[in-house]
Scaffold this motif. Structure first.
Motif, PDB file in Angstrom:
ATOM      1  N   UNK A  86       0.825  -1.199   0.000  1.00 61.59           N
ATOM      2  CA  UNK A  86       0.000   0.000   0.000  1.00 61.59           C
ATOM      3  C   UNK A  86       0.864   1.256   0.000  1.00 61.59           C
ATOM      4  N   UNK A  87       0.284   2.313  -0.491  1.00 56.70           N
ATOM      5  CA  UNK A  87       0.892   3.632  -0.375  1.00 56.70           C
ATOM      6  C   UNK A  87       0.746   4.090   1.075  1.00 56.70           C
ATOM      7  N   UNK A  88       1.739   4.767   1.630  1.00 58.90           N
ATOM      8  CA  UNK A  88       1.616   5.176   3.036  1.00 58.90           C
ATOM      9  C   UNK A  88       0.436   6.097   3.305  1.00 58.90           C
ATOM     10  N   UNK A  89      -0.120   6.725   2.260  1.00 57.81           N
ATOM     11  CA  UNK A  89      -1.259   7.616   2.451  1.00 57.81           C
ATOM     12  C   UNK A  89      -2.593   6.934   2.135  1.00 57.81           C
ATOM     13  N   UNK A 118      11.634   5.241   7.000  1.00 62.46           N
ATOM     14  CA  UNK A 118      10.380   4.828   7.611  1.00 62.46           C
ATOM     15  C   UNK A 118      10.048   5.616   8.882  1.00 62.46           C
ATOM     16  N   UNK A 119      10.943   6.513   9.278  1.00 60.47           N
ATOM     17  CA  UNK A 119      10.629   7.373  10.419  1.00 60.47           C
ATOM     18  C   UNK A 119       9.820   8.594  10.000  1.00 60.47           C
ATOM     19  N   UNK A 120       9.632   8.817   8.709  1.00 63.80           N
ATOM     20  CA  UNK A 120       8.838   9.950   8.230  1.00 63.80           C
ATOM     21  C   UNK A 120       7.403   9.841   8.748  1.00 63.80           C
ATOM     22  N   UNK A 121       6.757  10.985   8.941  1.00 66.57           N
ATOM     23  CA  UNK A 121       5.401  10.971   9.515  1.00 66.57           C
ATOM     24  C   UNK A 121       4.405  10.121   8.747  1.00 66.57           C
ATOM     25  N   UNK A 122       4.420  10.156   7.399  1.00 69.09           N
ATOM     26  CA  UNK A 122       3.457   9.357   6.633  1.00 69.09           C
ATOM     27  C   UNK A 122       3.604   7.874   6.927  1.00 69.09           C
ATOM     28  N   UNK A 123       4.840   7.408   6.986  1.00 68.64           N
ATOM     29  CA  UNK A 123       5.069   5.996   7.291  1.00 68.64           C
ATOM     30  C   UNK A 123       4.660   5.675   8.724  1.00 68.64           C
ATOM     31  N   UNK A 151      14.042  -0.950  12.516  1.00 71.42           N
ATOM     32  CA  UNK A 151      13.899  -0.213  13.767  1.00 71.42           C
ATOM     33  C   UNK A 151      12.672   0.692  13.804  1.00 71.42           C
ATOM     34  N   UNK A 152      12.384   1.508  12.760  1.00 67.57           N
ATOM     35  CA  UNK A 152      11.185   2.354  12.839  1.00 67.57           C
ATOM     36  C   UNK A 152       9.884   1.551  12.917  1.00 67.57           C
ATOM     37  N   UNK A 153       9.871   0.369  12.317  1.00 67.44           N
ATOM     38  CA  UNK A 153       8.685  -0.486  12.384  1.00 67.44           C
ATOM     39  C   UNK A 153       8.494  -0.994  13.808  1.00 67.44           C
ATOM     40  N   UNK A 154       9.560  -1.467  14.405  1.00 66.37           N
ATOM     41  CA  UNK A 154       9.480  -1.953  15.777  1.00 66.37           C
ATOM     42  C   UNK A 154       9.185  -0.821  16.752  1.00 66.37           C
ATOM     43  N   UNK A 155       9.785   0.354  16.517  1.00 64.61           N
ATOM     44  CA  UNK A 155       9.532   1.494  17.398  1.00 64.61           C
ATOM     45  C   UNK A 155       8.068   1.926  17.347  1.00 64.61           C
ATOM     46  N   UNK A 156       7.418   1.657  16.207  1.00 64.95           N
ATOM     47  CA  UNK A 156       5.994   1.989  16.077  1.00 64.95           C
ATOM     48  C   UNK A 156       5.099   0.964  16.764  1.00 64.95           C
ATOM     49  N   UNK A 157       5.699  -0.087  17.314  1.00 59.83           N
ATOM     50  CA  UNK A 157       4.939  -1.085  18.050  1.00 59.83           C
ATOM     51  C   UNK A 157       4.346  -2.189  17.209  1.00 59.83           C
ATOM     52  N   UNK A 158       4.770  -2.282  15.925  1.00 64.64           N
ATOM     53  CA  UNK A 158       4.205  -3.276  15.020  1.00 64.64           C
ATOM     54  C   UNK A 158       4.872  -4.634  15.173  1.00 64.64           C
ATOM     55  N   UNK A 159       4.119  -5.660  14.834  1.00 65.88           N
ATOM     56  CA  UNK A 159       4.700  -6.986  14.641  1.00 65.88           C
ATOM     57  C   UNK A 159       5.432  -6.971  13.305  1.00 65.88           C
TER      58      UNK A 159
END
Length: 283
Positions: A86-89, A118-123, A151-159
């Motif tokens: 998917x597009x991040x938006x 992936x640390x950008x706000x849209x992501x 790291x940004x995925x894990x920091x966001x709390x995602x599996x």
């Protein structure tokens, strides 16, 4: 006409693709297959190998148009789950409709591409919505970039589900990115797919390296964080791979039958949200 659903989980193939020629292709793509990989052919392979359920992953060359994938999920309700690109938006209504169709995650297929931030706000907003839906994020990237990409995925709390052994490029014991992956197992939110070993190592060393990598991953993650995938139809590797070989490889990578069952049944059933009680004979 929907395909018949299968109630009992005998095994889950966690990684396969379906497509046909003539579908709209992404402008940026690594390749474009000149053959069809149909849902009927895939389900026939599952039946032939006593694999009851499967996870269809959006192919990179179809971009963010997930319509063919979703149609396949709707044709075999209960038996299949899907991972979309998917597009991040992407809007919330689209994500909700995907959930209803059987999508359980998004894929970041960034092999051979510039590494997104992936640390950008849209992501980060997308990852927050993915987490709220109970989906996972699937990451396909060379092992050397796993720390930065994950790291940004894990920091966001995602599996986080890591594709194809983590894509190590050398012997597992010598690969720094693979070593990071082993160490990251302690966070408890990473799963790894034992799949497509032929994408990682030269043919002469694939069997040995895959066995070494699988054993290292098993020690670090345990069977409760590992799943198996066929990688059918083995795009760009069809001359050296087939479903029967991919299916048989797990017995070499994980010799213990009870451990294999957890990797084939228990772990993917939970991760991909397969519920046999939701399957009825008239679907």
């Amino acid at each position: 006409m929907p395909f018949a659903a299968i109630a009992a989980i005998t095994a889950v193939d966690s990684h396969a693709h379906v497509f046909v020629r003539g579908l709209p292709l992404a402008a940026a793509r690594r390749h474009a297959p000149d053959y069809d990989a149909t849902l009927a052919a895939y389900l026939a392979l599952l039946d032939a190998h006593d694999v009851s359920h499967g996870v269809l992953v959006q192919p990179s060359f179809l971009g963010t148009d997930n319509s063919f994938l979703i149609d396949a999920l709707r044709a075999a309700p209960g038996r299949l789950r899907g991972v979309a690109v998917v597009d991040p938006q992407v809007d919330d209504a689209t994500l909700r409709a995907m959930t209803e169709a059987g999508i359980v995650g998004i894929r970041l297929n960034i092999v051979g591409m510039p590494l997104p931030d992936f640390s950008w706000p849209d992501w980060q907003r997308l990852f927050a919505r993915v987490r709220a839906l109970g989906w996972h994020v699937e990451l396909h990237r060379e092992s050397r970039d796993l720390p930065q990409a994950a790291r940004p995925v894990l920091d966001a709390g995602c599996a986080l589900v890591v594709d194809h052994f983590g894509r190590p490029a050398s012997a597992p014991a010598d690969d720094e990115g693979f070593a990071w992956l082993l160490g990251a197992a302690a966070c408890g939110r990473i799963w790894v797919k034992l799949s497509a070993a032929y994408r990682n190592w030269p043919a002469a060393t694939t069997d040995v390296r895959a066995h070494e990598a699988a054993q290292a991953l098993l020690k670090a993650f345990g069977p409760e964080r590992l799943v198996w995938g066929s990688d059918w139809p083995h795009t760009q590797h069809r001359e050296i791979a087939d479903y029967a070989t991919a299916h048989a490889a797990l017995a070499d990578w994980v010799p213990d039958a009870a451990t294999r069952r957890r990797i084939l049944v228990d772990t993917p059933a939970r991760l991909f949200k397969f519920k046999t009680g939701d399957i009825t004979d008239d679907q």
